[in-house]
Design a protein around this motif. Structure first.
Motif, PDB file in Angstrom:
ATOM      1  N   PHE A   1     -68.316  41.040 -20.268  1.00 29.32           N
ATOM      2  CA  PHE A   1     -67.832  40.008 -20.784  1.00 29.32           C
ATOM      3  C   PHE A   1     -66.897  39.283 -22.421  1.00 29.32           C
ATOM      4  N   GLY A   2     -67.174  41.023 -23.327  1.00 28.10           N
ATOM      5  CA  GLY A   2     -66.727  41.190 -24.526  1.00 28.10           C
ATOM      6  C   GLY A   2     -65.462  40.180 -24.347  1.00 28.10           C
ATOM      7  N   ASP A   3     -64.835  40.565 -25.495  1.00 30.99           N
ATOM      8  CA  ASP A   3     -63.307  39.814 -26.035  1.00 30.99           C
ATOM      9  C   ASP A   3     -62.113  41.724 -26.046  1.00 30.99           C
TER      10      ASP A   3
ATOM     11  N   PHE B   1     -75.160  35.502 -20.309  1.00 33.65           N
ATOM     12  CA  PHE B   1     -74.551  34.283 -20.184  1.00 33.65           C
ATOM     13  C   PHE B   1     -74.329  33.068 -20.856  1.00 33.65           C
ATOM     14  N   ILE B   2     -75.156  32.331 -21.428  1.00 37.17           N
ATOM     15  CA  ILE B   2     -75.188  31.566 -22.431  1.00 37.17           C
ATOM     16  C   ILE B   2     -74.087  31.638 -23.040  1.00 37.17           C
ATOM     17  N   GLU B   3     -74.524  32.370 -23.938  1.00 37.25           N
ATOM     18  CA  GLU B   3     -74.138  32.532 -25.199  1.00 37.25           C
ATOM     19  C   GLU B   3     -72.455  32.769 -24.933  1.00 37.25           C
ATOM     20  N   LYS B   4     -71.713  33.801 -24.094  1.00 33.37           N
ATOM     21  CA  LYS B   4     -70.371  34.431 -24.056  1.00 33.37           C
ATOM     22  C   LYS B   4     -69.576  33.330 -22.617  1.00 33.37           C
ATOM     23  N   THR B   5     -70.056  32.280 -22.226  1.00 30.53           N
ATOM     24  CA  THR B   5     -69.458  31.656 -21.429  1.00 30.53           C
ATOM     25  C   THR B   5     -69.950  29.555 -22.185  1.00 30.53           C
ATOM     26  N   GLY B   6     -70.746  29.844 -23.112  1.00 31.83           N
ATOM     27  CA  GLY B   6     -71.201  28.312 -23.189  1.00 31.83           C
ATOM     28  C   GLY B   6     -71.705  27.449 -22.441  1.00 31.83           C
ATOM     29  N   LEU B   7     -71.191  27.889 -21.421  1.00 30.56           N
ATOM     30  CA  LEU B   7     -72.210  26.868 -20.140  1.00 30.56           C
ATOM     31  C   LEU B   7     -73.171  26.750 -20.019  1.00 30.56           C
ATOM     32  N   PRO B   8     -73.970  26.237 -19.212  1.00 39.38           N
ATOM     33  CA  PRO B   8     -75.949  25.863 -18.822  1.00 39.38           C
ATOM     34  C   PRO B   8     -76.145  27.307 -17.902  1.00 39.38           C
TER      35      PRO B   8
ATOM     36  N   ARG C   1     -64.489  25.927 -14.162  1.00 35.92           N
ATOM     37  CA  ARG C   1     -65.251  26.151 -13.180  1.00 35.92           C
ATOM     38  C   ARG C   1     -65.232  27.493 -12.751  1.00 35.92           C
ATOM     39  N   GLU C   2     -63.968  28.428 -13.200  1.00 34.32           N
ATOM     40  CA  GLU C   2     -63.890  29.515 -13.452  1.00 34.32           C
ATOM     41  C   GLU C   2     -65.286  30.541 -14.064  1.00 34.32           C
ATOM     42  N   LEU C   3     -65.552  29.715 -15.018  1.00 35.46           N
ATOM     43  CA  LEU C   3     -66.679  30.247 -16.275  1.00 35.46           C
ATOM     44  C   LEU C   3     -67.369  31.603 -15.170  1.00 35.46           C
ATOM     45  N   PRO C   4     -68.202  31.489 -14.392  1.00 35.97           N
ATOM     46  CA  PRO C   4     -69.467  31.792 -13.927  1.00 35.97           C
ATOM     47  C   PRO C   4     -68.794  33.349 -13.176  1.00 35.97           C
ATOM     48  N   PHE C   5     -67.388  33.230 -12.581  1.00 36.21           N
ATOM     49  CA  PHE C   5     -67.443  34.494 -11.799  1.00 36.21           C
ATOM     50  C   PHE C   5     -66.832  34.981 -12.613  1.00 36.21           C
ATOM     51  N   GLU C   6     -65.921  34.738 -13.513  1.00 42.38           N
ATOM     52  CA  GLU C   6     -65.389  36.146 -14.599  1.00 42.38           C
ATOM     53  C   GLU C   6     -66.272  36.490 -15.088  1.00 42.38           C
ATOM     54  N   TYR C   7     -67.440  36.348 -15.438  1.00 41.64           N
ATOM     55  CA  TYR C   7     -67.840  36.642 -16.506  1.00 41.64           C
ATOM     56  C   TYR C   7     -68.829  37.386 -15.043  1.00 41.64           C
ATOM     57  N   MET C   8     -69.750  37.147 -13.823  1.00 43.73           N
ATOM     58  CA  MET C   8     -70.606  37.718 -13.253  1.00 43.73           C
ATOM     59  C   MET C   8     -69.582  38.813 -12.221  1.00 43.73           C
TER      60      MET C   8
ATOM     61  N   GLY D   1     -62.118  21.631 -27.218  1.00 45.31           N
ATOM     62  CA  GLY D   1     -62.249  21.966 -26.451  1.00 45.31           C
ATOM     63  C   GLY D   1     -63.135  21.887 -25.078  1.00 45.31           C
ATOM     64  N   THR D   2     -63.018  22.508 -24.158  1.00 50.00           N
ATOM     65  CA  THR D   2     -64.158  21.880 -23.546  1.00 50.00           C
ATOM     66  C   THR D   2     -65.745  22.995 -23.249  1.00 50.00           C
ATOM     67  N   LEU D   3     -65.722  23.973 -24.084  1.00 51.01           N
ATOM     68  CA  LEU D   3     -67.184  24.645 -23.965  1.00 51.01           C
ATOM     69  C   LEU D   3     -67.356  24.722 -25.925  1.00 51.01           C
ATOM     70  N   GLN D   4     -68.539  25.031 -26.199  1.00 53.75           N
ATOM     71  CA  GLN D   4     -69.253  25.350 -27.270  1.00 53.75           C
ATOM     72  C   GLN D   4     -69.800  26.718 -26.971  1.00 53.75           C
ATOM     73  N   LEU D   5     -68.698  27.293 -28.103  1.00 52.06           N
ATOM     74  CA  LEU D   5     -69.570  29.045 -28.150  1.00 52.06           C
ATOM     75  C   LEU D   5     -70.212  28.787 -29.626  1.00 52.06           C
ATOM     76  N   ALA D   6     -71.258  28.906 -29.454  1.00 51.59           N
ATOM     77  CA  ALA D   6     -72.080  29.512 -30.749  1.00 51.59           C
ATOM     78  C   ALA D   6     -71.731  31.021 -31.420  1.00 51.59           C
ATOM     79  N   ALA D   7     -71.326  31.328 -30.951  1.00 51.16           N
ATOM     80  CA  ALA D   7     -71.196  32.916 -31.836  1.00 51.16           C
ATOM     81  C   ALA D   7     -69.854  33.523 -30.702  1.00 51.16           C
ATOM     82  N   LEU D   8     -68.997  34.346 -30.932  1.00 53.90           N
ATOM     83  CA  LEU D   8     -67.929  34.965 -30.977  1.00 53.90           C
ATOM     84  C   LEU D   8     -68.230  36.300 -30.121  1.00 53.90           C
ATOM     85  N   PRO D   9     -67.864  37.175 -29.099  1.00 57.71           N
ATOM     86  CA  PRO D   9     -68.074  38.136 -28.506  1.00 57.71           C
ATOM     87  C   PRO D   9     -68.065  38.676 -29.169  1.00 57.71           C
ATOM     88  N   PRO D  10     -67.643  41.061 -28.668  1.00 55.28           N
ATOM     89  CA  PRO D  10     -67.199  41.765 -29.302  1.00 55.28           C
ATOM     90  C   PRO D  10     -65.954  42.408 -28.678  1.00 55.28           C
ATOM     91  N   LEU D  11     -65.447  42.686 -29.623  1.00 51.05           N
ATOM     92  CA  LEU D  11     -64.007  42.207 -29.327  1.00 51.05           C
ATOM     93  C   LEU D  11     -63.600  43.712 -29.717  1.00 51.05           C
TER      94      LEU D  11
END
Length: 392
Positions: free
Chosen positions: A267-269, A340-347, A318-325, A4-14
């Motif tokens: 921005f948990g699951d 932000f980096i950990e939850k979205t996988g974005l730089p 491209r939608e993840l910054p707005f979804e997080y914020m 996929g397009t992201l690299q998430l090192a860990a998953l957020p709380p569920l």
């Protein structure tokens, strides 16, 4: 686990959200997926079948969350307190049998005073509910009538008293800027609420949403200046009573913040089951949003057949910054860039320009690693959030 397009090192709380869609009467301002009970329906049979469908839905979803611990469960609606305590007990037991719940897992049930019975609240507690959220909205009979609530002020006060007896923690929902409401009426509502010493208070501005009765027949609401005065009084009165404003619409005593909503705002699951329920699930390389079928009868048919999901899509980068914020900026404590980096996988450079603009506008301030909305940022929250829209 496919590429996929992201690299998430860990998953957020569920968390787990459970939608119970029926209510006694549809409120004219409500745009939630809620449905009045049809005449001639057998409530006991309907509730039993619906809980069967919820557990089938959960069973079919287990592969998506396998091995992940659940930190909170929230039963919303509709009016979940219409369900018999025996069915809530069966539902919670079914969830516990299928998902590993954290030792301190918060289990919340929404309740309305119009469905209040003293023994019922205690029975919900015995079934495993740890937190009640009561939709009071107002204690004023005329204002309650104006917004189409089925309860009166006396029923609201009785329900809060019983919640305080039955639960260690509970939430009161109030609304302001109601049709014809004066500042003095708002102050009286807040005084009445605070007299019960609630551990948590949620206060929402009444807004006219599309596809509601109020959208078709708009009521006369307080003007914008009066609504701002009301919010200022709410903030001052809650602070005087020892409640901390930790989110734009939420006030709590120490140790009583709503863990389920906090997980949303951070921005948990959350796995969403039930008619029309939404969910957000993270995987190693993508974040996926789901929605269940909306109509309760169709949902039950589909869920029992193992096909409860009506829509599913991967959230674009491209939608993840707005979804997080959209979520994180509601919190008074704000967020860290690392989160932000950990939850979205974005730089970090994916939002650096917007963050700088927010600081220059006086809407955001840095405090060490934390970025927090200022008081002005809270006042102009929609403008602050919109900086992170994909086309902004």
């Amino acid at each position: 686990m496919r590429p996929g397009t992201l690299q998430l090192a860990a998953l957020p709380p569920l968390s787990l959200y459970v939608h119970l869609p029926w209510c006694l009467k549809k409120c004219p301002y409500c745009d939630f997926n809620s449905h009045e009970r049809r005449a001639g329906t057998d409530p006991a049979a309907q509730q039993a079948r619906y809980v069967d469908a919820l557990l089938a839905d959960l069973e079919a979803s287990l592969l998506l969350v396998w091995g992940r611990q659940v930190v909170s469960v929230f039963m919303g609606g509709g009016t979940p307190s219409l369900f018999e305590p025996e069915q809530i007990d069966r539902l919670i037991a079914g969830v516990r049998a299928r998902l590993p719940l954290a030792p301190a897992c918060e289990i919340t049930l929404e309740a309305n005073p119009g469905t209040f019975e003293r023994e019922r609240f205690a029975a919900f507690r015995a079934a495993g509910v740890t937190r009640l959220s009561i939709g009071v909205q107002s204690f004023d009979d005329a204002l309650l009538h104006a917004v189409g609530r089925v309860h009166d002020g006396a029923q609201a006060r009785a329900a809060v008293e019983e919640a305080a007896r039955s639960f260690d923690t509970f939430n009161l929902d109030l609304m302001y800027a109601l049709p014809g409401q004066t500042l003095a009426q708002l102050e009286q509502d807040v005084r009445t609420a605070l007299a019960f010493q609630p551990p948590h208070l949620s206060v929402y501005h009444l807004t006219v949403e599309p596809n509601t009765v109020f959208a078709k027949f708009p009521p006369r609401l307080p003007d914008e200046d009066t609504a701002w005065d009301m919010l200022d009084r709410i903030t001052a009165m809650t602070a005087e009573a020892g409640l901390q404003r930790y989110e734009v619409s939420a006030y709590a005593r120490a140790g009583h913040r709503c863990q389920h909503n906090l997980n949303y705002w951070q921005f948990g699951d959350y796995l969403g089951i039930g008619a029309g329920a939404h969910g957000k699930l993270s995987f190693a390389h993508r974040i996926v949003r789901q929605q269940r079928h909306r109509q309760p009868e169709l949902y039950m048919d589909k869920a029992l057949a193992g096909a409860a999901v009506a829509q599913e899509h991967e959230v674009a980068r491209r939608e993840l910054p707005f979804e997080y914020m959209l979520n994180a900026l509601r919190l008074k404590d704000g967020f860290t860039l690392q989160d932000f980096i950990e939850k979205t996988g974005l730089p970090p450079n994916s939002v650096r320009g917007q963050l700088q603009k927010a600081e220059q506008s006086g809407w955001l301030e840095a405090d060490g690693a934390w970025l927090r909305p200022t008081a002005r940022g809270f006042d102009f929250l929609s403008d602050l959030q919109s900086l992170f829209l994909p086309d902004a």
